[in-house]
Design an enzyme around this catalytic site. Sequence first.
Site, PDB file in Angstrom:
ATOM      1  N   CYS A  23      -9.315   6.494  12.074  1.00 18.68           N
ATOM      2  CA  CYS A  23      -9.428   5.477  12.474  1.00 18.68           C
ATOM      3  C   CYS A  23      -8.357   5.365  13.095  1.00 18.68           C
ATOM      4  CB  CYS A  23     -10.704   4.496  12.420  1.00 18.68           C
ATOM      5  SG  CYS A  23     -10.269   3.185  11.443  1.00 18.68           S
ATOM      6  N   HIS A  69      11.716   9.628  11.778  1.00 23.37           N
ATOM      7  CA  HIS A  69      10.519   9.690  10.821  1.00 23.37           C
ATOM      8  C   HIS A  69       9.920   8.840  10.410  1.00 23.37           C
ATOM      9  CE1 HIS A  69      12.652  13.495  10.128  1.00 23.37           C
ATOM     10  NE2 HIS A  69      12.360  13.708  11.615  1.00 23.37           N
ATOM     11  N   GLU A  74      28.270  19.166   3.902  1.00 24.69           N
ATOM     12  CA  GLU A  74      28.273  20.790   3.967  1.00 24.69           C
ATOM     13  C   GLU A  74      28.514  21.116   5.754  1.00 24.69           C
ATOM     14  OE1 GLU A  74      24.932  23.330   3.237  1.00 24.69           O
ATOM     15  OE2 GLU A  74      23.276  21.197   4.147  1.00 24.69           O
ATOM     16  N   GLN A 119      16.843   9.618  10.263  1.00 17.92           N
ATOM     17  CA  GLN A 119      15.274  10.428   9.729  1.00 17.92           C
ATOM     18  C   GLN A 119      14.652  10.094   7.969  1.00 17.92           C
ATOM     19  OE1 GLN A 119      15.928  14.675   9.808  1.00 17.92           O
ATOM     20  NE2 GLN A 119      18.306  13.951   9.942  1.00 17.92           N
ATOM     21  N   ASN A 120      15.452   9.036   7.584  1.00 15.39           N
ATOM     22  CA  ASN A 120      15.156   8.506   6.231  1.00 15.39           C
ATOM     23  C   ASN A 120      13.919   7.251   6.285  1.00 15.39           C
ATOM     24  OD1 ASN A 120      17.493  10.162   5.503  1.00 15.39           O
ATOM     25  ND2 ASN A 120      18.548   8.186   5.083  1.00 15.39           N
ATOM     26  N   ILE A 121      13.261   7.131   5.559  1.00 17.14           N
ATOM     27  CA  ILE A 121      12.021   6.161   5.360  1.00 17.14           C
ATOM     28  C   ILE A 121      12.364   5.464   4.321  1.00 17.14           C
ATOM     29  CG2 ILE A 121      10.500   7.731   5.864  1.00 17.14           C
ATOM     30  CD1 ILE A 121      10.225   8.400   2.672  1.00 17.14           C
ATOM     31  N   ASP A 122      13.355   4.745   3.900  1.00 10.54           N
ATOM     32  CA  ASP A 122      13.521   4.711   2.168  1.00 10.54           C
ATOM     33  C   ASP A 122      14.395   2.160   2.930  1.00 10.54           C
ATOM     34  OD1 ASP A 122      16.920   6.181   2.365  1.00 10.54           O
ATOM     35  OD2 ASP A 122      16.814   4.218   3.112  1.00 10.54           O
ATOM     36  N   CYS A 167      -9.749   4.547   3.925  1.00 10.14           N
ATOM     37  CA  CYS A 167     -10.280   3.148   4.242  1.00 10.14           C
ATOM     38  C   CYS A 167     -11.573   2.938   4.591  1.00 10.14           C
ATOM     39  CB  CYS A 167     -10.414   3.942   5.806  1.00 10.14           C
ATOM     40  SG  CYS A 167     -11.113   2.786   7.525  1.00 10.14           S
ATOM     41  N   PRO A 188      17.245  11.298  -4.142  1.00 12.58           N
ATOM     42  CA  PRO A 188      17.238  12.282  -4.203  1.00 12.58           C
ATOM     43  C   PRO A 188      16.930  12.410  -2.501  1.00 12.58           C
ATOM     44  CG  PRO A 188      15.431  12.364  -4.973  1.00 12.58           C
ATOM     45  CD  PRO A 188      16.307  10.806  -5.055  1.00 12.58           C
ATOM     46  N   ASP A 189      17.762  13.422  -2.102  1.00 14.41           N
ATOM     47  CA  ASP A 189      17.485  14.295  -0.505  1.00 14.41           C
ATOM     48  C   ASP A 189      16.980  15.300  -1.165  1.00 14.41           C
ATOM     49  OD1 ASP A 189      20.074  16.344  -0.233  1.00 14.41           O
ATOM     50  OD2 ASP A 189      18.795  16.662  -1.583  1.00 14.41           O
ATOM     51  N   PHE A 190      16.504  16.329   0.281  1.00 10.09           N
ATOM     52  CA  PHE A 190      15.385  16.890   0.189  1.00 10.09           C
ATOM     53  C   PHE A 190      16.137  18.095  -0.046  1.00 10.09           C
ATOM     54  CE2 PHE A 190      11.761  14.239   2.227  1.00 10.09           C
ATOM     55  CZ  PHE A 190      13.145  13.345   2.473  1.00 10.09           C
ATOM     56  N   ARG A 191      16.754  18.476   0.416  1.00 11.18           N
ATOM     57  CA  ARG A 191      17.146  20.469  -0.203  1.00 11.18           C
ATOM     58  C   ARG A 191      18.696  20.646  -0.499  1.00 11.18           C
ATOM     59  NH1 ARG A 191      14.700  19.246   4.543  1.00 11.18           N
ATOM     60  NH2 ARG A 191      12.956  20.257   6.317  1.00 11.18           N
TER      61      ARG A 191
HETATM   62  N1  APR Z   1      27.246  12.891   1.602  1.00 10.85           N
HETATM   63  C1  APR Z   1      27.289  13.200   2.013  1.00 10.85           C
HETATM   64  N2  APR Z   1      26.819  14.574   2.412  1.00 10.85           N
HETATM   65  C2  APR Z   1      25.541  14.515   1.553  1.00 10.85           C
HETATM   66  C3  APR Z   1      25.617  13.593   0.712  1.00 10.85           C
HETATM   67  C4  APR Z   1      26.515  12.958   0.354  1.00 10.85           C
HETATM   68  N3  APR Z   1      26.518  11.869  -0.814  1.00 10.85           N
HETATM   69  N4  APR Z   1      24.100  13.883  -0.263  1.00 10.85           N
HETATM   70  C5  APR Z   1      23.748  15.240   0.607  1.00 10.85           C
HETATM   71  N5  APR Z   1      24.464  15.363   1.552  1.00 10.85           N
HETATM   72  C6  APR Z   1      23.673  16.500   2.520  1.00 10.85           C
HETATM   73  C7  APR Z   1      23.669  17.477   1.800  1.00 10.85           C
HETATM   74  O1  APR Z   1      24.411  18.824   1.431  1.00 10.85           O
HETATM   75  C8  APR Z   1      22.522  18.328   3.406  1.00 10.85           C
HETATM   76  O2  APR Z   1      22.958  18.393   3.955  1.00 10.85           O
HETATM   77  O3  APR Z   1      22.963  15.823   3.141  1.00 10.85           O
HETATM   78  C9  APR Z   1      22.002  16.657   3.819  1.00 10.85           C
HETATM   79  C10 APR Z   1      20.458  16.522   2.813  1.00 10.85           C
HETATM   80  O4  APR Z   1      19.928  17.075   4.210  1.00 10.85           O
HETATM   81  P1  APR Z   1      18.421  17.010   3.361  1.00 10.85           P
HETATM   82  O5  APR Z   1      18.024  16.979   2.076  1.00 10.85           O
HETATM   83  O6  APR Z   1      17.437  17.952   4.481  1.00 10.85           O
HETATM   84  O7  APR Z   1      18.208  15.828   4.178  1.00 10.85           O
HETATM   85  P2  APR Z   1      17.753  15.803   5.600  1.00 10.85           P
HETATM   86  O8  APR Z   1      18.242  16.114   6.537  1.00 10.85           O
HETATM   87  O9  APR Z   1      17.897  14.201   6.119  1.00 10.85           O
HETATM   88  O10 APR Z   1      16.163  16.408   5.895  1.00 10.85           O
HETATM   89  C11 APR Z   1      15.942  16.358   7.637  1.00 10.85           C
HETATM   90  O11 APR Z   1      13.410  16.668   6.324  1.00 10.85           O
HETATM   91  O12 APR Z   1      11.542  16.646   4.811  1.00 10.85           O
HETATM   92  C12 APR Z   1      11.984  16.259   5.854  1.00 10.85           C
HETATM   93  O13 APR Z   1      11.130  14.501   6.970  1.00 10.85           O
HETATM   94  C13 APR Z   1      12.164  15.254   5.945  1.00 10.85           C
HETATM   95  O14 APR Z   1      13.905  13.413   6.915  1.00 10.85           O
HETATM   96  C14 APR Z   1      13.503  14.645   6.157  1.00 10.85           C
HETATM   97  C15 APR Z   1      14.104  16.009   7.553  1.00 10.85           C
END
Ligand code: APR
Length: 277
Positions: A149, A138, A235, A118-121, A170, A45-48
């Site tokens: 430490c 990140h 978007e 920005q991804n950690i995967d 630790c 899942p993404d974040f937002r």
């Molecule tokens: N194809 C295209 N765009 C997508 C898809 C997809 N399959 N899935 C999601 N998106 C878009 C969403 O519309 C959104 O604009 O990707 C964006 C994801 O945004 P976030 O969820 O905010 O992720 P990110 O921008 O990587 O977050 C940045 O926030 O929480 C911190 O450190 C964390 O690295 C992360 C940083």
Amino acid sequence: ESFDPSIPPRKLAGRNLAAIAEYIKKCEKVVFMVGAGISTAAGIPDFRSPETGLYSNLARLELPRPEAVFDICYFREDPRPFYALAQELWPGKYKPTLTHIFMRMFSTHSKLLRVFTQNIDTLELAAGIPREQIVFAHGSFAGQHCIECKKEYDRVELEDHVRKAEPAFCECGGLVKPDITFFGEALPAEFHESLDLVEEADLVVVMGSSLSVYPFAALPQRVLDDTPRLLINMEKVGEIGSRREDVVWLGECDDGVRELAENLGWWEEMEAIWKES
Ligand code: APR
């Protein structure tokens, strides 16, 4: 537009993917700036994103606010939510998407300058992109240290704590944490050391990010005015689309990438790599 000799001719024949594909054929220094949206197709899942985003699904962890799961002060107070999340995000459970493999094709064709992620995967590494061509802005799960430490721990020790979603301590009593950049922590040195590369790019591609977290979110504005910038995202984000060499393509990144790959004659090779990965 009326002819104005002071304005250099456009580098792109049009503001669409076909024009970008033609331009890519001449590129040698492409820079990608990517976020969680490129890994949603892998099942992460993404974040937002509303509903599906991580930040709307952490309610069960009773966080004061979603971002607290990556906040260093909150982590010191209660590391359990992060460890619960780490169990879900731990690398190795997911495979690269077509978008990750598309970026690897630029490396294979000697067109890749850098991937800023920005991804950690670490799916960029799993897709076969050389480590030196990736900037993990990140951090990532690649290493882990005590937050007090700074003693380094090896991944296996941490893995069985994560498997049990249990915090690891630790010997100094400090908490051990993967080298992921938490809110409140400095970004890795490699991020600041790589910033100048953005001005060397002959094309910048922004994919799958809301561009809502700084300093990463400021990267697209460092791009030189006459360097084309392509946004592939669900978007519009940031100020991409405001310049005469910007192209905005709204939709699923795997679909946008497929259209480009077909125009470049890379699709069959990409699909084969994706199927065997
Ligand atoms: N194809 C295209 N765009 C997508 C898809 C997809 N399959 N899935 C999601 N998106 C878009 C969403 O519309 C959104 O604009 O990707 C964006 C994801 O945004 P976030 O969820 O905010 O992720 P990110 O921008 O990587 O977050 C940045 O926030 O929480 C911190 O450190 C964390 O690295 C992360 C940083």
